[in-house]
Write a protein that holds these residues in place. Structure first.
Motif, mmCIF file in Angstrom:
data_model
loop_
_atom_site.group_PDB
_atom_site.id
_atom_site.type_symbol
_atom_site.label_atom_id
_atom_site.label_comp_id
_atom_site.label_asym_id
_atom_site.label_seq_id
_atom_site.Cartn_x
_atom_site.Cartn_y
_atom_site.Cartn_z
ATOM 1 N N LEU A 103 0.831 -1.203 0.000
ATOM 2 C CA LEU A 103 0.000 0.000 0.000
ATOM 3 C C LEU A 103 0.870 1.258 0.000
ATOM 4 C CD1 LEU A 103 -2.721 -1.127 2.552
ATOM 5 C CD2 LEU A 103 -3.096 -0.678 0.120
ATOM 6 N N ASN A 104 1.970 1.227 0.732
ATOM 7 C CA ASN A 104 2.884 2.377 0.752
ATOM 8 C C ASN A 104 3.509 2.622 -0.613
ATOM 9 O OD1 ASN A 104 2.438 2.907 3.458
ATOM 10 N ND2 ASN A 104 4.198 1.724 4.161
ATOM 11 N N VAL A 105 3.910 1.539 -1.282
ATOM 12 C CA VAL A 105 4.516 1.669 -2.609
ATOM 13 C C VAL A 105 3.507 2.227 -3.606
ATOM 14 C CG1 VAL A 105 5.479 0.387 -4.566
ATOM 15 C CG2 VAL A 105 6.255 -0.114 -2.246
ATOM 16 N N LEU A 106 2.284 1.742 -3.543
ATOM 17 C CA LEU A 106 1.240 2.246 -4.439
ATOM 18 C C LEU A 106 1.028 3.741 -4.229
ATOM 19 C CD1 LEU A 106 -1.404 -0.618 -4.176
ATOM 20 C CD2 LEU A 106 0.106 -0.145 -6.102
ATOM 21 N N ARG A 107 0.963 4.149 -2.985
ATOM 22 C CA ARG A 107 0.748 5.564 -2.684
ATOM 23 C C ARG A 107 1.908 6.405 -3.201
ATOM 24 N NH1 ARG A 107 -0.509 6.269 3.290
ATOM 25 N NH2 ARG A 107 1.607 5.472 3.468
ATOM 26 N N GLU A 108 3.136 5.947 -2.988
ATOM 27 C CA GLU A 108 4.303 6.680 -3.454
ATOM 28 C C GLU A 108 4.343 6.772 -4.974
ATOM 29 O OE1 GLU A 108 7.535 4.596 -1.729
ATOM 30 O OE2 GLU A 108 7.085 5.238 0.327
ATOM 31 N N ALA A 109 3.768 5.788 -5.645
ATOM 32 C CA ALA A 109 3.745 5.779 -7.101
ATOM 33 C C ALA A 109 2.575 6.557 -7.680
ATOM 34 C CB ALA A 109 3.705 4.340 -7.613
#
Length: 229
Positions: A103-109
């Motif tokens: 979820l963190n990676v998705l948000r950062e992307a």
């Protein structure tokens, strides 16, 4: 398969996809059964009953004891079940490995995340907050809020629109045939199923666009490492 490089939104299922919630569901179900002087079910037994919301879980839990309640009685016991569960939905529930990081990676992307679940929405929101991931979602839609339950696509379509995306640029990540049917009916770009959830049928046999063993596997499918840099 080719990565979903033009994906703009990912909508997740909750139970069996992001979190293992069987422990708390079993506790609430068994407290409800005790009020009817019925013996408890094991956690493994409840795991095989999960899917479709609390009403169906109660029906299956009763049916396993050869008990069928009439409409009014069932509604009364469902209210008790919901109350038991709402009172403590996160004591034994845990995130699956990789859920928070993904979820963190998705948000950062810049990928918008949503949630579409057949769980009662207030309970779903409380659970997400207790697990520390509530802020990851731009839209959360559960049952008892005016939308029909999955596999009707209305809830999922609403989440996608709320995220500012279109079905052609959105993915559904779930753990069973209901999630697959919902996403197909909504016209989403693709469906990803996880192998570790509550599906009775092996998800490899359901015809998803991608089957993953770990939520981390979603990242390369979306070609996110490069986009997140």
């Amino acid at each position: 398969m080719e990565p979903f490089e033009d994906c703009r939104a990912v909508v997740f299922d909750l139970d069996g996809t992001l979190a293992d919630t069987v422990g708390d569901l079993a506790t609430a179900l068994n407290r409800t059964l005790a009020e009817l002087d019925l013996p408890p079910h094991s956690e493994d037994a409840v795991r095989g009953m999960v899917g479709g919301g609390l009403a169906k879980l109660l029906t299956r839990g009763l049916a396993a004891h050869n008990v069928l309640l009439d409409g009014a009685e069932h509604e009364a016991m469902l209210a008790r079940f919901v109350a038991h569960y709402a009172g403590n939905p996160a004591e034994r529930s845990t995130l699956y490995p990789g859920a928070r990081q993904t979820l963190n990676v998705l948000r950062e992307a810049g990928i918008a995340c949503g949630l579409c679940t057949n769980k009662h929405e207030p309970i779903a929101r409380d659970l997400l907050d207790a697990l520390g991931i509530g802020s990851a979602f731009g839209a959360v839609q559960g049952s008892e809020t005016g939308f029909p339950r999955k596999p009707d696509p209305a809830c999922l379509i609403h989440v996608v629109k709320t995220l500012g995306a279109s079905p052609e640029t959105a993915l559904m990540v779930g753990d069973n045939a209901t999630d697959l049917k919902t996403a197909r009916a909504a016209g989403l770009k693709g469906v990803v199923l996880v192998t570790y959830g509550y599906s009775v049928t092996p998800v490899t046999e359901l015809g998803a666009d991608l089957v993953i063993n770990h939520l981390h596997d979603l990242v390369p499918a979306l070609a996110l490492p490069e986009r997140a840099q």
